[in-house]
Each structure stands twice: as C-alpha cells, then as structure tokens.
Motif scaffolding. Structure first.
Motif, PDB file in Angstrom:
ATOM      1  N   SER A  75     -14.451  24.888  47.068  1.00 41.47           N
ATOM      2  CA  SER A  75     -14.140  25.067  45.651  1.00 41.47           C
ATOM      3  C   SER A  75     -12.686  25.475  45.457  1.00 41.47           C
ATOM      4  N   LEU A  76     -12.024  24.806  44.526  1.00 37.68           N
ATOM      5  CA  LEU A  76     -10.623  25.057  44.183  1.00 37.68           C
ATOM      6  C   LEU A  76     -10.513  25.187  42.670  1.00 37.68           C
ATOM      7  N   ASP A  77      -9.605  26.059  42.207  1.00 34.92           N
ATOM      8  CA  ASP A  77      -9.371  26.212  40.771  1.00 34.92           C
ATOM      9  C   ASP A  77      -8.064  25.547  40.385  1.00 34.92           C
ATOM     10  N   PHE A  78      -8.093  24.761  39.328  1.00 39.60           N
ATOM     11  CA  PHE A  78      -6.929  24.018  38.845  1.00 39.60           C
ATOM     12  C   PHE A  78      -6.549  24.504  37.454  1.00 39.60           C
ATOM     13  N   VAL A  79      -5.280  24.907  37.299  1.00 38.68           N
ATOM     14  CA  VAL A  79      -4.769  25.231  35.971  1.00 38.68           C
ATOM     15  C   VAL A  79      -4.480  23.906  35.274  1.00 38.68           C
ATOM     16  N   VAL A  80      -5.112  23.692  34.132  1.00 37.98           N
ATOM     17  CA  VAL A  80      -4.970  22.448  33.385  1.00 37.98           C
ATOM     18  C   VAL A  80      -4.447  22.792  31.992  1.00 37.98           C
ATOM     19  N   ASN A  81      -3.212  22.391  31.725  1.00 35.65           N
ATOM     20  CA  ASN A  81      -2.630  22.672  30.419  1.00 35.65           C
ATOM     21  C   ASN A  81      -1.809  21.469  29.971  1.00 35.65           C
ATOM     22  N   ARG A  82      -0.752  21.697  29.224  1.00 33.42           N
ATOM     23  CA  ARG A  82       0.044  20.579  28.734  1.00 33.42           C
ATOM     24  C   ARG A  82       0.949  19.977  29.810  1.00 33.42           C
ATOM     25  N   HIS A  83       1.084  20.674  30.914  1.00 30.33           N
ATOM     26  CA  HIS A  83       1.915  20.173  32.008  1.00 30.33           C
ATOM     27  C   HIS A  83       1.286  18.905  32.597  1.00 30.33           C
ATOM     28  N   ASN A  84       2.134  17.937  32.932  1.00 27.10           N
ATOM     29  CA  ASN A  84       1.668  16.718  33.592  1.00 27.10           C
ATOM     30  C   ASN A  84       2.169  16.680  35.023  1.00 27.10           C
ATOM     31  N   GLY A  85       1.330  16.302  35.927  1.00 28.42           N
ATOM     32  CA  GLY A  85       1.676  16.168  37.334  1.00 28.42           C
ATOM     33  C   GLY A  85       0.513  15.504  38.029  1.00 28.42           C
ATOM     34  N   PRO A  86       0.703  15.000  39.243  1.00 18.92           N
ATOM     35  CA  PRO A  86      -0.369  14.264  39.925  1.00 18.92           C
ATOM     36  C   PRO A  86      -1.672  15.050  40.047  1.00 18.92           C
ATOM     37  N   ALA A  87      -1.595  16.305  40.504  1.00 15.02           N
ATOM     38  CA  ALA A  87      -2.819  17.085  40.699  1.00 15.02           C
ATOM     39  C   ALA A  87      -3.403  17.549  39.371  1.00 15.02           C
ATOM     40  N   THR A  88      -2.546  17.987  38.456  1.00 13.41           N
ATOM     41  CA  THR A  88      -3.022  18.425  37.147  1.00 13.41           C
ATOM     42  C   THR A  88      -3.711  17.281  36.414  1.00 13.41           C
ATOM     43  N   ASN A  89      -3.076  16.112  36.424  1.00  7.63           N
ATOM     44  CA  ASN A  89      -3.663  14.950  35.747  1.00  7.63           C
ATOM     45  C   ASN A  89      -4.992  14.546  36.377  1.00  7.63           C
ATOM     46  N   TRP A  90      -5.048  14.598  37.716  1.00  8.84           N
ATOM     47  CA  TRP A  90      -6.298  14.274  38.402  1.00  8.84           C
ATOM     48  C   TRP A  90      -7.389  15.278  38.026  1.00  8.84           C
ATOM     49  N   ALA A  91      -7.048  16.574  38.080  1.00  7.08           N
ATOM     50  CA  ALA A  91      -8.037  17.622  37.804  1.00  7.08           C
ATOM     51  C   ALA A  91      -8.535  17.565  36.363  1.00  7.08           C
ATOM     52  N   ARG A  92      -7.659  17.199  35.449  1.00 12.40           N
ATOM     53  CA  ARG A  92      -8.031  17.130  34.037  1.00 12.40           C
ATOM     54  C   ARG A  92      -9.135  16.092  33.802  1.00 12.40           C
ATOM     55  N   GLN A  93      -9.098  15.010  34.600  1.00 12.09           N
ATOM     56  CA  GLN A  93     -10.044  13.903  34.404  1.00 12.09           C
ATOM     57  C   GLN A  93     -11.131  13.827  35.472  1.00 12.09           C
ATOM     58  N   ALA A  94     -11.088  14.719  36.461  1.00 16.88           N
ATOM     59  CA  ALA A  94     -12.021  14.632  37.601  1.00 16.88           C
ATOM     60  C   ALA A  94     -13.479  14.749  37.156  1.00 16.88           C
ATOM     61  N   LYS A  95     -14.319  13.951  37.794  1.00 26.81           N
ATOM     62  CA  LYS A  95     -15.756  13.985  37.505  1.00 26.81           C
ATOM     63  C   LYS A  95     -16.516  13.849  38.819  1.00 26.81           C
ATOM     64  N   VAL A  96     -17.775  14.251  38.792  1.00 28.62           N
ATOM     65  CA  VAL A  96     -18.625  14.190  39.989  1.00 28.62           C
ATOM     66  C   VAL A  96     -18.618  12.770  40.546  1.00 28.62           C
ATOM     67  N   GLY A  97     -18.389  12.678  41.858  1.00 30.98           N
ATOM     68  CA  GLY A  97     -18.358  11.386  42.538  1.00 30.98           C
ATOM     69  C   GLY A  97     -16.961  10.889  42.848  1.00 30.98           C
ATOM     70  N   ASP A  98     -15.938  11.406  42.140  1.00 31.35           N
ATOM     71  CA  ASP A  98     -14.560  10.983  42.405  1.00 31.35           C
ATOM     72  C   ASP A  98     -14.141  11.366  43.819  1.00 31.35           C
ATOM     73  N   SER A  99     -13.357  10.509  44.468  1.00 36.30           N
ATOM     74  CA  SER A  99     -12.868  10.783  45.823  1.00 36.30           C
ATOM     75  C   SER A  99     -11.524  11.485  45.779  1.00 36.30           C
ATOM     76  N   VAL A 100     -11.293  12.350  46.765  1.00 40.55           N
ATOM     77  CA  VAL A 100     -10.000  13.025  46.892  1.00 40.55           C
ATOM     78  C   VAL A 100      -9.821  13.453  48.347  1.00 40.55           C
ATOM     79  N   GLY A 101      -8.587  13.409  48.828  1.00 40.87           N
ATOM     80  CA  GLY A 101      -8.288  13.859  50.183  1.00 40.87           C
ATOM     81  C   GLY A 101      -7.963  15.343  50.212  1.00 40.87           C
ATOM     82  N   ILE A 102      -8.365  16.003  51.284  1.00 39.34           N
ATOM     83  CA  ILE A 102      -8.078  17.424  51.489  1.00 39.34           C
ATOM     84  C   ILE A 102      -7.460  17.586  52.881  1.00 39.34           C
ATOM     85  N   ALA A 103      -6.298  18.225  52.954  1.00 43.61           N
ATOM     86  CA  ALA A 103      -5.651  18.511  54.242  1.00 43.61           C
ATOM     87  C   ALA A 103      -5.586  20.017  54.440  1.00 43.61           C
ATOM     88  N   GLY A 104      -5.749  20.444  55.673  1.00 39.79           N
ATOM     89  CA  GLY A 104      -5.678  21.881  55.951  1.00 39.79           C
ATOM     90  C   GLY A 104      -7.013  22.388  56.486  1.00 39.79           C
TER      91      GLY A 104
END
Length: 199
Positions: A75-104
């Motif tokens: 579980s990760l928490d994403f700050v979603v506001n008026r800022h646009n960026g790759p992760a913010t934009n992805w998190a704003r629209q993310a839904k169950v089933g969407d794929s994403v890579g995790i490193a670390g």
C-alpha cells in the motif's frame, strides 16, 4: 563500479481508498511481490510508469505505508491535487486491475532507533515515513527532541537546518533529511539537482 539496476516487479492495483479529497491510498499485488521484504514500512519504492506510445520510463519514489506478506499486498499513499506529473496523473485515474511496475525497496533513510529522544517533522508527502519509524523507537523514547528527521519540501529543509544547528544546538550528525519535493521543480529535475547538490 557500475550501479546495480533495480528489479522491476509487475503488479496490479488491488484496492483504491479515498483518504481525503487530495490523498489516495492505492494497494497493489502480484506474484512478483512474493519475495518483497516485510517490515519496510517507512522505506520507499519506485513506482515505474510508461505511457502508451511513450518509450521513456518514468520512476517516482513513494513511501511504503504497509505491506502484507500473506496477501502480497503493498500500500502506497499518493497526494493528488492540481499538480500534474506522471505518478500523480496515474494515481488520480488508477482503478482496480491497472498494471504498474514497482522497484525496490530502497534502504531506510533513518536506521538509529535506540536514541532516547527524537524530533520528527513531515508534511503530507512524507507522513508515512513517520508512521514507519515511530513503532521502531524504544518504548520510553521521547518523540519531541534530540534526534531529528526532516522529510519536507527541499526549500523548507534548507531553511530549517541552520535554525536547528545554530540556534537550537542540534548536532549535525543527529539530523537526517529527505527532500520529498521542491516547489516549482518537476520530479526529474529535482532528482538531478539532489544528485548534484545533496541536502
């Protein structure tokens, strides 16, 4: 010596929780997380994103809120506001089933949990670092003084360090800092600036 390339684990979104109008908790899972280390809350992973038709991969750091080794759910928490960026934009629209890579995960920023007292300062982007560190402290540790962890906007850190050291007398080696973001600078440029001029 060549730096080891981070392993990217393919995951999919298993749950999305709206914590507030500007904060989304997104959980991901997948067989790739079977060997993910436990007890890394407060550490970080890189969210790996690639837009359709875009050959460039974007990576953004996010603090681990929780990991359940039984369900392989991270579980990760994403700050979603008026800022646009790759992760913010992805998190704003993310839904169950969407794929994403995790490193670390990457190494913990703070590793001394036996001190008698601590001062922890964070904003919304880094509150999970505090949530991860607090349970590791000694039961009788005072969380208001002496050992300092700053996880804030980079300019705030640069302003606070001299106050902590010169005016309040904190030892430099007892101050740990992580610039999570920088006002007016996108994550790619900020990452390059941090490498060239560490906080």
């Amino acid at each position: 010596m060549k730096k080891k390339k981070a392993q990217v684990r393919l995951t999919h979104v298993s749950n999305v929780i709206e914590l507030s109008p500007h904060l989304r908790r997104i959980s991901v899972t997948g067989e790739s997380l079977q060997d993910f280390p436990s007890a890394m809350e407060g550490g970080y992973v890189k969210v790996v994103l690639q837009s359709a038709g875009d050959s460039e991969v974007k990576m953004r750091s996010y603090t681990i809120r929780a990991f359940n080794p039984q369900s392989n759910e991270l579980s990760l928490d994403f700050v979603v506001n008026r800022h646009n960026g790759p992760a913010t934009n992805w998190a704003r629209q993310a839904k169950v089933g969407d794929s994403v890579g995790i490193a670390g995960p990457g190494p913990m920023k703070m590793t001394d949990y036996d001190h008698h007292s601590y001062l922890l300062v964070a904003d919304l982007t880094s509150i999970n670092a505090i949530n991860g560190y607090m349970p590791r402290f000694k039961k009788n540790a005072d969380a208001r003084d002496s050992k300092v962890f700053l996880a804030l906007e980079a300019g705030s850190i640069r302003a606070l360090r001299p106050i902590l050291q010169k005016e309040l007398g904190f030892e430099r080696l007892n101050i740990f800092t992580v610039g999570y973001w920088k006002k007016g600078v996108d994550a790619d440029r900020f990452g390059a600036q941090k490498k060239a001029n560490p906080l």
